[in-house]
Design an enzyme around this catalytic site. Structure first.
Site, mmCIF file in Angstrom:
data_model
loop_
_atom_site.group_PDB
_atom_site.id
_atom_site.type_symbol
_atom_site.label_atom_id
_atom_site.label_comp_id
_atom_site.label_asym_id
_atom_site.label_seq_id
_atom_site.Cartn_x
_atom_site.Cartn_y
_atom_site.Cartn_z
ATOM 1 N N GLU A 60 0.854 -1.200 0.000
ATOM 2 C CA GLU A 60 0.000 0.000 0.000
ATOM 3 C C GLU A 60 0.879 1.235 0.000
ATOM 4 O OE1 GLU A 60 -2.637 1.353 -0.554
ATOM 5 O OE2 GLU A 60 -4.382 0.592 0.501
ATOM 6 N N ASP A 61 0.434 2.257 -0.681
ATOM 7 C CA ASP A 61 1.149 3.529 -0.625
ATOM 8 C C ASP A 61 0.901 4.191 0.729
ATOM 9 O OD1 ASP A 61 -1.465 3.403 -1.584
ATOM 10 O OD2 ASP A 61 -1.411 5.418 -2.370
ATOM 11 N N ASP A 74 -4.606 5.103 5.949
ATOM 12 C CA ASP A 74 -5.195 6.274 6.605
ATOM 13 C C ASP A 74 -6.223 5.753 7.601
ATOM 14 O OD1 ASP A 74 -7.558 8.339 6.437
ATOM 15 O OD2 ASP A 74 -5.876 9.480 5.639
ATOM 16 N N PHE A 78 -3.088 15.671 4.977
ATOM 17 C CA PHE A 78 -3.174 15.181 3.610
ATOM 18 C C PHE A 78 -1.868 15.406 2.855
ATOM 19 C CE2 PHE A 78 -4.566 15.220 -0.826
ATOM 20 C CZ PHE A 78 -5.270 14.033 -0.847
ATOM 21 N N ARG A 106 0.338 12.826 -8.611
ATOM 22 C CA ARG A 106 0.861 11.441 -8.560
ATOM 23 C C ARG A 106 2.267 11.335 -9.131
ATOM 24 N NH1 ARG A 106 -3.361 8.109 -7.170
ATOM 25 N NH2 ARG A 106 -5.400 8.478 -8.130
HETATM 26 P P1 IMP Z 1 -7.942 4.531 4.008
HETATM 27 O O1 IMP Z 1 -8.920 3.634 3.318
HETATM 28 O O2 IMP Z 1 -8.619 5.653 4.757
HETATM 29 O O3 IMP Z 1 -6.908 3.821 4.845
HETATM 30 O O4 IMP Z 1 -7.175 5.310 2.878
HETATM 31 C C1 IMP Z 1 -6.398 4.667 1.964
HETATM 32 C C2 IMP Z 1 -6.455 5.327 0.619
HETATM 33 O O5 IMP Z 1 -6.880 6.668 0.695
HETATM 34 C C3 IMP Z 1 -5.085 5.346 0.054
HETATM 35 O O6 IMP Z 1 -4.851 4.214 -0.701
HETATM 36 C C4 IMP Z 1 -5.084 6.594 -0.763
HETATM 37 O O7 IMP Z 1 -5.578 6.335 -2.044
HETATM 38 C C5 IMP Z 1 -6.043 7.493 -0.069
HETATM 39 N N1 IMP Z 1 -5.333 8.424 0.873
HETATM 40 C C6 IMP Z 1 -5.299 8.371 2.210
HETATM 41 N N2 IMP Z 1 -4.581 9.389 2.735
HETATM 42 C C7 IMP Z 1 -4.162 10.112 1.675
HETATM 43 C C8 IMP Z 1 -3.365 11.308 1.563
HETATM 44 O O8 IMP Z 1 -2.886 11.915 2.524
HETATM 45 N N3 IMP Z 1 -3.136 11.753 0.299
HETATM 46 C C9 IMP Z 1 -3.634 11.125 -0.805
HETATM 47 N N4 IMP Z 1 -4.369 10.027 -0.732
HETATM 48 C C10 IMP Z 1 -4.653 9.518 0.488
HETATM 49 MG MG MG Z 2 -4.272 3.592 -2.315
#
Ligand code: IMP
Ligand code: MG
Length: 369
Positions: A100-101, A104, A153, A166
């Site tokens: 995963e990148d 969050d 963010f 990106r």
């Molecule tokens: P989660 O589902 O809330 O854990 O978020 C995961 C996805 O949300 C990541 O794979 C990203 O695509 C997007 N994401 C979460 N935080 C960021 C951020 O700070 N910048 C850009 N994309 C984010």
């Molecule tokens: Mg992602």
């Protein structure tokens, strides 16, 4: 600083730091998997750059594939994860590492676990380059974490804001406070600083923070910081910079929707100027200019003696006291002039003339910032 769509972002994590974090993840994963051939699964779109760099560094044979999920809209995580491209191969008995990148809220990760519920893989490990511990609401274990970051963010290195960013090779962080005008106002006694500060404040919608007033307010109201400051003053000691900075911080926080601030009476030393820069930086902002009203000594002496006749201020009545105060002022501000001049932020403004003439000169400087 960069602008993507309507928002501003500032540099946050460099290419070198990212590279080091990726390398560390590669090392510990390679160490754990030894001669097994893992299947690395990137979560699109965000992870493409990370996965690419990761597998290039991976020292042993491995397989690479992707699944595509979508959750983010703008800068907010949403509960509703869409499965755009799912698994396209049988992973029975395989050792799988999710790349995963960023993690969050953990919503996406939950969906990933749902996808693997019936896959009968031998092992499922989670690796994420970036992780926001304050935002994470799930309790799935994260086996490999590159860099922990605050809940702000970010964009770059695969991550986007509404499609942009990106392609950036480094990480930028959203600036939360935008377009503030913060001024440090200086002027020798009698220069008309108070009068001009009032006018600037109204014209530019700024909050005037006079350190003297802030001290008196905190002490009079017996705030914790006021009492702390007083304890030093009572011992005849200088109030430590940190206490003053904490008071200014409280003042800045109280006015968090301000268009900017006029600092008056602070900083006085190099260390204080640095502390103020740090404070501004923590608010995603900065000092834009030090503006000093320049008035000839003889004019100042004349003005102050004149004021002394009516103000009743003892220090305005005696010429040698007045000259001393002026000398003191130049001694103290010389260092600050240098400090701000080195950053191209020093602006001397002719303080001789009518009030409106001087205001106009100040406006010109500020409008050009
Ligand atoms: P989660 O589902 O809330 O854990 O978020 C995961 C996805 O949300 C990541 O794979 C990203 O695509 C997007 N994401 C979460 N935080 C960021 C951020 O700070 N910048 C850009 N994309 C984010
Ligand atoms: Mg992602």
């Amino acid at each position: 600083m960069i602008k993507l769509n309507d928002l501003y972002f500032k540099p946050f994590i460099s290419e070198t730091e990212i590279d080091a974090a990726v390398q560390e993840m590669v090392d510990s994963i390679a160490d754990d998997f030894q001669d097994d051939i893992p299947v690395f699964i990137g979560i699109l779109n965000g992870s493409f750059m990370f996965v690419s760099d990761f597998v290039k560094k991976y020292p042993k044979p491995c397989e690479v594939t992707f699944i595509k999920l979508a959750s983010y809209e703008g800068i907010k995580s949403s509960e509703d994860i869409q499965r755009l491209i799912g698994l396209t191969q049988d992973l029975t008995g395989r050792k799988v590492v999710i790349l995963e990148d960023i993690i969050d809220s953990g919503n996406t990760l939950e969906e990933v676990h749902r996808i693997f519920e019936n896959e009968n893989v031998d092992e499922l490990k989670i690796a994420t380059l970036f992780y926001k511990p304050e935002a994470y609401k799930k309790d799935f274990k994260l086996h490999y974490v590159g860099i922990e970051i605050p809940n702000k963010f970010i964009v770059g290195y695969g991550l986007d804001y509404n499609g942009l960013g990106r392609d950036l090779p480094e990480i930028y962080q959203l600036k939360t406070t935008q377009y503030m005008t913060n001024l440090v106002l200086f002027g020798p006694p009698g220069a008309g600083k108070g009068t001009q500060a009032e006018l600037l404040k109204d014209k530019y919608n700024l909050v005037h923070i006079s350190t003297g007033d802030v001290f008196r307010f905190n002490i009079k109201n017996e705030t914790a910081l006021g009492m702390l400051a007083k304890s030093f003053m009572d011992k005849g000691e200088l109030v430590p910079d940190q206490v003053t900075i904490d008071m200014l911080n409280a003042e800045v926080e109280k006015n968090s929707d301000a268009k900017g601030f006029i600092f008056d009476g602070f900083p006085r030393t190099h260390a204080q100027a640095e502390a103020l820069d740090k404070l501004m930086d923590s608010k995603d902002s900065q000092i834009n200019a030090m503006i000093a009203l320049e008035v000839d000594d003889e004019v100042l002496v004349g003005r102050l003696l004149e004021r002394g006749k009516t103000s009743g201020r003892k220090d305005d009545a005696d010429e040698s006291i007045i000259r001393n105060r002026i000398t003191e002022y130049y001694k103290k501000t010389a260092i600050l002039k240098e400090y701000y001049a080195a950053q191209d932020k020093y602006f001397g403004v002719d303080g001789v003339g009518s009030i409106s003439e001087i205001t106009e000169r100040l406006n010109k400087v500020i409008d050009n910032l």
